[in-house]
Design a protein around this motif. Structure first.
Motif, PDB file in Angstrom:
ATOM      1  N   GLN A 158      30.737  37.916  46.004  1.00 42.81           N
ATOM      2  CA  GLN A 158      31.719  38.084  44.935  1.00 42.81           C
ATOM      3  C   GLN A 158      30.995  37.986  43.600  1.00 42.81           C
ATOM      4  O   GLN A 158      30.324  37.004  43.330  1.00 42.81           O
TER       5      GLN A 158
ATOM      6  N   ALA B   8      25.838  37.532  42.015  1.00 42.03           N
ATOM      7  CA  ALA B   8      27.009  37.293  42.852  1.00 42.03           C
ATOM      8  C   ALA B   8      26.796  36.043  43.694  1.00 42.03           C
ATOM      9  O   ALA B   8      25.680  35.533  43.800  1.00 42.03           O
TER      10      ALA B   8
ATOM     11  N   PRO C 235      35.361  39.332  39.670  1.00 44.33           N
ATOM     12  CA  PRO C 235      36.457  39.868  40.490  1.00 44.33           C
ATOM     13  C   PRO C 235      36.012  40.940  41.484  1.00 44.33           C
ATOM     14  O   PRO C 235      36.782  41.347  42.338  1.00 44.33           O
ATOM     15  N   LEU C 236      34.763  41.392  41.407  1.00 44.97           N
ATOM     16  CA  LEU C 236      34.274  42.489  42.245  1.00 44.97           C
ATOM     17  C   LEU C 236      33.729  41.960  43.566  1.00 44.97           C
ATOM     18  O   LEU C 236      32.884  41.065  43.589  1.00 44.97           O
ATOM     19  N   ARG C 237      34.221  42.541  44.669  1.00 40.58           N
ATOM     20  CA  ARG C 237      33.706  42.187  45.990  1.00 40.58           C
ATOM     21  C   ARG C 237      32.611  43.170  46.375  1.00 40.58           C
ATOM     22  O   ARG C 237      32.764  44.377  46.203  1.00 40.58           O
TER      23      ARG C 237
ATOM     24  N   TYR D 114      29.857  34.810  50.182  1.00 37.24           N
ATOM     25  CA  TYR D 114      30.935  34.032  50.798  1.00 37.24           C
ATOM     26  C   TYR D 114      31.051  34.248  52.308  1.00 37.24           C
ATOM     27  O   TYR D 114      31.690  33.452  52.983  1.00 37.24           O
TER      28      TYR D 114
ATOM     29  N   GLU E  68      42.291  46.942  42.915  1.00 39.57           N
ATOM     30  CA  GLU E  68      41.040  46.306  43.330  1.00 39.57           C
ATOM     31  C   GLU E  68      39.898  47.314  43.398  1.00 39.57           C
ATOM     32  O   GLU E  68      40.111  48.513  43.470  1.00 39.57           O
TER      33      GLU E  68
ATOM     34  N   TYR F  59      38.180  46.186  35.126  1.00 39.86           N
ATOM     35  CA  TYR F  59      38.906  44.918  35.126  1.00 39.86           C
ATOM     36  C   TYR F  59      39.180  44.522  33.690  1.00 39.86           C
ATOM     37  O   TYR F  59      38.294  44.599  32.843  1.00 39.86           O
TER      38      TYR F  59
ATOM     39  N   TRP G 245      35.826  47.755  45.238  1.00 39.14           N
ATOM     40  CA  TRP G 245      34.841  47.300  46.205  1.00 39.14           C
ATOM     41  C   TRP G 245      33.519  47.956  45.869  1.00 39.14           C
ATOM     42  O   TRP G 245      33.504  49.066  45.341  1.00 39.14           O
TER      43      TRP G 245
ATOM     44  N   PHE H  88      28.829  39.510  52.559  1.00 36.74           N
ATOM     45  CA  PHE H  88      29.801  39.794  51.511  1.00 36.74           C
ATOM     46  C   PHE H  88      29.568  38.814  50.373  1.00 36.74           C
ATOM     47  O   PHE H  88      29.304  37.632  50.611  1.00 36.74           O
TER      48      PHE H  88
END
Length: 171
Positions: free
Chosen positions: A99, A86, A102-104, A89, A154, A43, A156, A97
């Protein structure tokens, strides 16, 4: 992990912007187009400076000018084994899950310690050990990355909270 990386990009500029401050406009357009994006492996967090801006080349047929810009940027590349903080969410019976910037991340219920169980009757649904640890949306967690998948635009990750000092972060 964060790195300072030298990168290169082509930027096009419409003829209506030709003039004295053309180089400033190219730099501004570069920042707007590149900061906060994912290149596949990393990123781009912030552009530090531009150190080489070519002379513009007029593109035939369109009249746009194309500039090649070399710049230095702060990039973040997550690695397997890296520990990140993180925010959760979504929680479901299969895991949760989260976050991390920007990384899920997805943490499977198999990668959560056995004493922490899913409670579907709670509102909102959560993972809890019926004592002091509750993982629900909005909870801050510390996760170890065990796998990464990259796509264009993206990334993951699969994470685990099995281990010392991983899991819920107490406020």
């Amino acid at each position: 992990m964060f790195f300072l990386h030298n990168l290169e990009r082509r930027v096009t500029l419409h003829p209506s912007y030709f003039g004295r401050n053309m180089h400033d406009l190219v730099t501004t357009k570069l920042v707007k187009d590149v900061e906060g994006t994912c290149s596949g492996d990393y990123y781009i967090i912030a552009i530090m400076d531009t150190f080489d801006l070519s002379e513009g080349r007029i593109l035939p047929g369109s009249g746009l000018a194309e500039f090649t810009v070399r710049y230095r940027a702060v990039v973040w590349r997550p690695f397997k084994g890296e520990v990140v903080d993180a925010i959760v969410y979504t929680v479901n019976a299969h895991g949760f899950f989260a976050q991390a910037g920007p990384l899920r991340l997805f943490v499977s219920s198999h990668l959560i310690p056995d004493e922490i169980q899913y409670d579907a009757n709670a509102t909102p649904p959560q993972f809890t050990n019926n004592a002091d640890m509750v993982i629900e949306p909005g909870t801050h967690v510390r996760v170890r990355i065990i796998g990464l998948r990259t796509e264009v635009g993206e990334m993951w990750a699969i994470g685990s909270i099995n281990g010392d000092f991983l899991g819920c972060l107490q406020a």
